[in-house]
Write a protein that holds these residues in place. Structure first.
Motif, short mmCIF file in Angstrom:
data_model
loop_
_atom_site.label_atom_id
_atom_site.label_comp_id
_atom_site.label_asym_id
_atom_site.label_seq_id
_atom_site.Cartn_x
_atom_site.Cartn_y
_atom_site.Cartn_z
N UNK A 122 -5.19 -61.29 31.18
CA UNK A 122 -4.84 -62.21 30.10
C UNK A 122 -6.03 -62.61 29.23
N UNK A 123 -7.25 -62.36 29.70
CA UNK A 123 -8.42 -62.74 28.91
C UNK A 123 -9.26 -61.55 28.50
N UNK A 124 -8.68 -60.36 28.52
CA UNK A 124 -9.47 -59.17 28.21
C UNK A 124 -9.90 -59.15 26.75
N UNK A 147 -1.90 -56.39 24.06
CA UNK A 147 -0.78 -56.88 23.25
C UNK A 147 0.28 -57.55 24.11
N UNK A 148 0.84 -58.66 23.60
CA UNK A 148 1.85 -59.42 24.35
C UNK A 148 3.05 -58.56 24.75
N UNK A 149 3.47 -57.64 23.88
CA UNK A 149 4.64 -56.83 24.22
C UNK A 149 4.34 -55.89 25.39
N UNK A 150 3.12 -55.42 25.51
CA UNK A 150 2.74 -54.57 26.64
C UNK A 150 2.72 -55.40 27.92
N UNK A 151 2.13 -56.63 27.86
CA UNK A 151 2.10 -57.49 29.03
C UNK A 151 3.50 -57.90 29.48
N UNK A 152 4.39 -58.18 28.51
CA UNK A 152 5.74 -58.59 28.90
C UNK A 152 6.48 -57.44 29.58
N UNK A 153 6.24 -56.21 29.15
CA UNK A 153 6.84 -55.05 29.82
C UNK A 153 6.23 -54.86 31.20
N UNK A 154 4.90 -54.97 31.30
CA UNK A 154 4.22 -54.74 32.57
C UNK A 154 4.63 -55.75 33.63
N UNK A 155 4.78 -57.03 33.23
CA UNK A 155 5.16 -58.08 34.18
C UNK A 155 6.67 -58.28 34.26
N UNK A 156 7.42 -57.54 33.42
CA UNK A 156 8.88 -57.61 33.36
C UNK A 156 9.36 -59.03 33.14
N UNK A 213 -0.90 -70.87 37.79
CA UNK A 213 -1.96 -70.01 38.30
C UNK A 213 -2.56 -69.26 37.13
N UNK A 214 -3.87 -69.30 36.99
CA UNK A 214 -4.55 -68.53 35.95
C UNK A 214 -4.66 -67.08 36.40
N UNK A 215 -4.03 -66.18 35.68
CA UNK A 215 -4.08 -64.77 36.02
C UNK A 215 -5.45 -64.22 35.63
N UNK A 216 -5.92 -63.25 36.37
CA UNK A 216 -7.27 -62.70 36.19
C UNK A 216 -7.59 -62.44 34.74
N UNK A 234 7.19 -65.91 27.85
CA UNK A 234 6.45 -66.26 29.07
C UNK A 234 4.98 -65.87 28.89
N UNK A 235 4.73 -64.68 28.36
CA UNK A 235 3.35 -64.23 28.10
C UNK A 235 2.68 -65.17 27.11
#
Length: 136
Positions: free
Chosen positions: A111-113, A118-127, A104-107, A132-133
């Motif tokens: 992921x396309x902002x 930053x990948x580390x922020x996304x990995x924390x946000x999505x746990x 599934x392509x996330x909004x 994976x990010x």
């Protein structure tokens, strides 16, 4: 002083046309026909909205959320004629004819902002692990 009054009318609680299929000839293969206070003024202050969802084979409504969100995962396979109510703000997606939605392509907002988040922020946000990010 002017007195403003709202006179309730049957048309404030009525909408026709949900029997008509939406146009699914688009890249997502889906159509959303909203039914909110904009279409039915009588819904004002009731906290109720709904939508008709139409899918082409393998059509998809991508991951999304509604403001004032909670974040609980709920899964349910629906049959023809079934109705499912989404709690306020539940992050959700729908896909036709599959128990495995695949990739599934996330909004793009996440992921396309531009600038990118930053990948580390996304990995924390999505746990999830940073790998994976990176994969997404």
């Amino acid at each position: 002083m002017a007195l403003l009054a709202w006179t309730r009318q049957a048309d404030h609680f009525f909408l026709s046309g949900l029997d008509k299929a939406g146009n699914t000839s688009n890249p997502l293969g889906s159509s959303v026909t909203p039914v909110t206070v904009a279409q039915i003024p009588g819904l004002n202050t009731l906290g109720i909205a709904l939508a008709r969802l139409d899918y082409a084979p393998w059509g998809l409504i991508p991951l999304h959320f509604h403001p004032r969100a909670t974040s609980t995962f709920i899964s349910k396979v629906l049959q023809k004629g079934d109705v499912f109510v989404f709690p306020v703000g539940l992050i959700h997606f729908q896909q036709n004819s599959s128990q495995n939605p695949g990739i599934i392509t996330v909004a793009n907002a996440v992921l396309g902002s531009k600038p990118s988040i930053a990948d580390d922020i996304l990995s924390k946000a999505f746990q999830v692990d940073k790998s994976v990010i990176d994969y997404l």
